[in-house]
Design a protein around this motif. Sequence first.
Motif: not given
Length: 191
Positions: A54-60, A119-129, A163-167
């Motif tokens: 949410t914070v990333v989307r608002v910043a973008d 180990p074994g963990e991860g994080h998903d990010s929405d596409a940026h602009p 390209d961070a404009a992709r998920p």
Amino acid sequence: MPDLDLVAQALARNVRQFRTERALTLDALAARAGVSRGMLIQIEQARTNPSVGTVVRVADALGVSLARLLDYDQGPVVRLVPQEEAVTLWSTPQGSAAVLLAGVESPGPLELWHWSIRPGEGHDSDAHPAGATEIVRVDAGELLLVVDGVEHSVPAGTTVTYDAARPHGYRNPGTETARLTMVVSVPLPPG
């Protein structure tokens, strides 16, 4: 680490300030960011602890870096950011974390991060602009980078750009903590 109330107050103040400077209504910013008007109201009143996404989307949507949006000490031309003032925006009970080290606004938001992923963990990010780019250097361990559903193995000592404009997402398939240094560049929004 900064006091979370201080960070929430800075987020509230800065979202309100940038939204006002850009002559955006709550509804316009909500539509641009893809978050609800109610969430923005709660953020601007410092009544919520929004997710990193949410914070990333608002910043973008505002065209500012996360560092600028969370800046609680707007300072001089040269700004030192001691380790204890870096802002942890994602963490897990097992010890994985993403720490925003610093950011600037010229020509568009540019952020420097340190990530540790257990180990074994991860994080998903929405596409940026559109036009957003990330550069990641794997300092230790192994990273499984997933961009648009395609996996890329990135061993220690390797740097990857994408390209961070992709998920996209970050995973640690190894047996030791993956330590990453990341730079995120987001273009200014049109208009």
